[in-house]
Design an enzyme around this catalytic site. Structure first.
Site, PDB file in Angstrom:
ATOM      1  N   LYS A 194       8.101  71.709  29.245  1.00 41.30           N
ATOM      2  CA  LYS A 194       6.766  71.581  28.661  1.00 41.30           C
ATOM      3  C   LYS A 194       6.927  71.207  27.195  1.00 41.30           C
ATOM      4  CE  LYS A 194       2.854  72.707  30.341  1.00 41.30           C
ATOM      5  NZ  LYS A 194       2.366  71.920  31.492  1.00 41.30           N
ATOM      6  N   THR A 229       6.466  73.813  34.520  1.00 40.70           N
ATOM      7  CA  THR A 229       6.321  73.680  33.072  1.00 40.70           C
ATOM      8  C   THR A 229       5.161  74.547  32.585  1.00 40.70           C
ATOM      9  OG1 THR A 229       4.851  71.744  33.164  1.00 40.70           O
ATOM     10  CG2 THR A 229       7.217  71.324  33.225  1.00 40.70           C
ATOM     11  N   ASP A 230       4.194  74.772  33.434  1.00 43.85           N
ATOM     12  CA  ASP A 230       3.093  75.667  33.064  1.00 43.85           C
ATOM     13  C   ASP A 230       3.604  77.081  32.815  1.00 43.85           C
ATOM     14  OD1 ASP A 230       0.008  75.898  32.970  1.00 43.85           O
ATOM     15  OD2 ASP A 230       0.637  77.581  34.228  1.00 43.85           O
ATOM     16  N   PHE A 268      21.031  48.782  -7.333  1.00 41.19           N
ATOM     17  CA  PHE A 268      21.552  48.165  -6.104  1.00 41.19           C
ATOM     18  C   PHE A 268      22.054  46.765  -6.432  1.00 41.19           C
ATOM     19  CE2 PHE A 268      20.952  46.252  -1.715  1.00 41.19           C
ATOM     20  CZ  PHE A 268      22.024  46.927  -1.170  1.00 41.19           C
ATOM     21  N   ARG A 285      15.704  50.757 -10.072  1.00 40.04           N
ATOM     22  CA  ARG A 285      14.664  50.622  -9.054  1.00 40.04           C
ATOM     23  C   ARG A 285      14.121  51.995  -8.691  1.00 40.04           C
ATOM     24  NH1 ARG A 285      17.578  49.622  -3.070  1.00 40.04           N
ATOM     25  NH2 ARG A 285      19.029  51.377  -3.236  1.00 40.04           N
ATOM     26  N   GLN A 324      23.023  54.864   0.808  1.00 44.05           N
ATOM     27  CA  GLN A 324      24.130  55.486   1.527  1.00 44.05           C
ATOM     28  C   GLN A 324      24.834  56.537   0.665  1.00 44.05           C
ATOM     29  OE1 GLN A 324      23.313  52.289   1.795  1.00 44.05           O
ATOM     30  NE2 GLN A 324      24.144  51.324   3.636  1.00 44.05           N
ATOM     31  N   ASN A 336      14.326  53.778   3.910  1.00 44.03           N
ATOM     32  CA  ASN A 336      14.175  53.324   2.528  1.00 44.03           C
ATOM     33  C   ASN A 336      12.723  52.875   2.359  1.00 44.03           C
ATOM     34  OD1 ASN A 336      14.380  52.206   0.005  1.00 44.03           O
ATOM     35  ND2 ASN A 336      16.333  51.180   0.391  1.00 44.03           N
ATOM     36  N   HIS A 385      10.415  51.241   0.673  1.00 51.33           N
ATOM     37  CA  HIS A 385      10.508  50.256  -0.411  1.00 51.33           C
ATOM     38  C   HIS A 385       9.294  50.323  -1.333  1.00 51.33           C
ATOM     39  CE1 HIS A 385      13.868  48.635   1.782  1.00 51.33           C
ATOM     40  NE2 HIS A 385      13.132  48.240   2.797  1.00 51.33           N
TER      41      HIS A 385
END
Lengths: 286, 286, 286, 286
Positions: free
Chosen positions: C11, C56-57, C153, C170, C213, C239, C241
């Protein structure tokens, strides 16, 4: 001195699926129903006296019970039925608004009991009833359409912040959200819906577009032309920008071939087209 | 005969982040800005003549350029600045609507350049300007609150579809969406916002609730009481149902301890609280 | 010849809220619990014989009943309790996986019964139990962080499709999704969580970043350094941006001040940092 | 001592639309492409030396440039083309994973340039290439299906937390997420896709179901039977519960006619069906 202004309350998004079993060929109607009631509700706001309040849970139960008792045909009919019930049944309720969304299914092959959800647009309606009069707006949302050509955009106003180049050929794409108000109820809501939908699609396709506003207006007028029972159309058209990618840095041209489909921001064009003699809308658009 | 009705167009959801660097302690403002303009737009709809149309791309550029030139303080000020610019700069533009959402960030530790997004509610505003007059509505959405007790619901109307039991103790939870209209601009939009937010939170907490409508009204009146510059408050309160789980089949009682938080359907309570002498809203709520 | 391969069932997303009432100062735990069981399940797949299938109940009921009987402390403890129950109770169940998400709330002012949902990250855990051994992974998602500077970068590989300019400054932003595996259970899961979360935030802030990284690796090693009970950390860092807007067409410079926050596409950096002597993970990451 | 474990990086969710114009009958392919590369990436993690890192921005550019240069046919071919390019072009890249989702469009009427987005399922694929070998998994998601009958659930295990009644007739609905691994590439990816999709739909419809697991297994074996090139099928089937509404309090019966479509929690059945002689999957499922 504070006073209570406009108010309403109800149960939103009751998900009801109605199955009809005629022999082996079943039918399903898959709806999301939202009800909202208003009336003599001053006391509940001021003192918490709930004697005029029909619980939202009861509203939900009514949706289920009515789906059983009356079946579900066109969503407009089901919405009106519910709206009338709430205003008729409770003197403290002066006004009911019922909004329904319908999710389309198609048959899965030749099996009478098996269905695949269609990805078609969502069909919508909003019905109002005030105890005496009714108003119905029908519509759709998420009808996503795209033209690969026959769209230009130039000759626009420019100021010091304008950098957009003019274009004589662009992709035009939008997710149509439309709603149309009926002068009087059509004979057949489903047929009226298909007519309006068809008009929107055809006008989007066959309008040579110089701006999305022009396309919007063409779509609205086409619905009015094809559906005599409709007196007003409201459209909200996001401009789902497809920007041509600059491939020049890679020594490639891009003659309307490769596009980046952007998420945000997006243009948003909203407009209304109506008959000159359209009656007052009353609460239809609320 | 079809005619053009109300319409507007603009750029929706421009995501702009403005960084201010004063020494090592930077500041960020993170906004989603939507602009919508209207005016002499008949020709663009009828013939596709764009000469009155300032492109939505230009509107987006203006948002970015103004963020640089004027900085971003309170979102209401930034929205008004933009709205006035569009109506002042282009004679064909008679009305501008600028809606801004602000996403809050907190400092990440003692670092002046590092931030963590706060999960607080989203702060909102809508400013209108028609070339002469301005209207501002401030607000918030997704302020999720819950009371574990001090909420009852009984004495409500009952009909043949009513099955809901009365309760003298329940969980009350909602995601507050609120907007408030200003009679005149406050001296300090940020302070006014914090006052209104504080009033909403306090009234939700300290109102012994017999219905969500009563809580809504208490929240609205509290904002009016705490914010003299506010003349009208509109609230939309989904009743985020927390149903007590029936544990009896497992030999357990459940005295307000274990709840199932349901998604749909949900109650939806909408209402307005305003000063008796509140001026006409004009286009403020559009 | 077709055969049955790996399978599990359960569930998903049971939404349980547990209230504890000690005098006037209530506590709430707000969880989304997903259970998945596996074992002797060949027959149910091949013939539909459900005799090994605990519905599942029932799994959902167990979550609610255990919330009452055992209370809810650290989500890892609650997940383990459930996982052990399912494997212990049913011989056909050989393996249980319980995943829990916790949604944080803060007190609303000084009121013991009123809460505001915190927008903090979602805390997560996954516990496995195979009848004998247990594995626990803790984590979080949607911890959104941003550095306005201290990120560069450049010096990256370039080919004929490279157009990205190098940058020495940045904005770096991400929505941290992290999970960490425990060598042995910590004494206090909550304290361990706060340590790991604090390590992630601090490493994000104080790492002068030459690439996402590098930041990822710093975040992972920091968790290992601060949490001796942790032997492996997995991170998924989109990332997010923030592109500097080119304001030159408007005669404006943009020295790290105005950014467009893009939705898609986004960089996605995924990586693992682990102790050299980390034991085999077994099913921990499944 | 911390060490770097498995890692990869790339550009996620590049939205590319490729238009092909052959006379008046245009074609569009609408894709979401995610690339992920791995290889000699120790230095970038440890010191931020990016010399082995082909920027994710370059990966995005490559997607756009390849869409122009090579066109877009079957998504599997396009994914393989990209995966091979990245590993061939850069010695530091040892492995590429390219995942593509395709959004279907249909013609809007008879117009060669106008399209309506189909609401069909999303077609998916994941291709891996390690410089020498390739692996391809095809699939789909959001194929929503429903049977109004021919589904039972009884004879299941019961414990002290079981309250679910047995049923001999229920609605069975799911949103199929499926992926299938190819032993060897089919001659025609598109035809193979339609075969697999057709097998899933047919097996869902014509399996008289005693449990969703049984239906899952039938769907998997049907794909294997219809698609000789497929050696393994993985299915994830949420049980989209449609609970019959208890209408007895309103004096109404409910013989499989009115259902409440629940959101959460939901059953989740996951399983694999594979040929006995299926080769090792390698990284296919990663």
């Amino acid at each position: 001195m504070a006073v209570l202004g406009p108010n309403r309350y109800g149960k939103a998004e009751t998900r009801v699926v109605r199955v009809t079993r005629h022999g082996d060929a079943h039918r399903i109607k898959d709806l999301t129903v939202s009800t909202a009631l208003s009336g003599d509700m001053t006391e509940v706001h001021l003192s918490g006296d709930n004697s005029a309040v029909l619980p939202t849970d009861t509203q939900k139960n009514t949706v289920f019970a009515f789906a059983k008792k009356h079946g579900v045909g066109a969503i407009e009919d089901f919405a009106l039925l519910l709206a009338r019930h709430f205003t008729d049944a409770r003197p403290a309720i002066h006004h009911a608004r019922v909004a329904i969304e319908e999710h389309a299914w198609e048959r899965n092959g030749a099996f009478g009991h098996s269905f695949v959800r269609s990805g078609r647009e969502v069909r919508t309606c909003v019905a109002h009833h005030d105890g005496t009069r009714s108003w119905v707006v029908s519509g759709l949302r998420d009808l996503v359409v795209l033209n690969t050509t026959n769209s230009e955009f130039w000759g626009f106003a420019k100021d010091e912040y304008t950098t957009l180049p003019e274009t004589r050929d662009r992709v035009l794409a939008t997710a149509v959200e439309a709603a149309w108000r009926h002068d009087e109820p059509p004979q057949d809501w489903d047929k009226s819906y298909e007519n309006a939908r068809g008009a929107l699609l055809a006008a989007f396709a066959d309008t040579y577009s110089l701006s999305l506003q022009q396309t919007l207006y063409a779509m609205g007028t086409r619905v009015l032309a094809e559906c005599p029972e409709v007196c007003e159309v409201r459209l909200s058209l996001p401009n789902k920008h497809h920007f041509p990618v600059d491939l020049a840095p890679f020594g490639l041209d891009n003659d309307g071939e490769v596009f980046f489909a952007a998420d945000r921001p997006y243009g948003l064009i909203e407009g209304t087209v109506l008959r000159e003699d359209a009656p007052e809308p009353g609460p239809a658009w609320e």
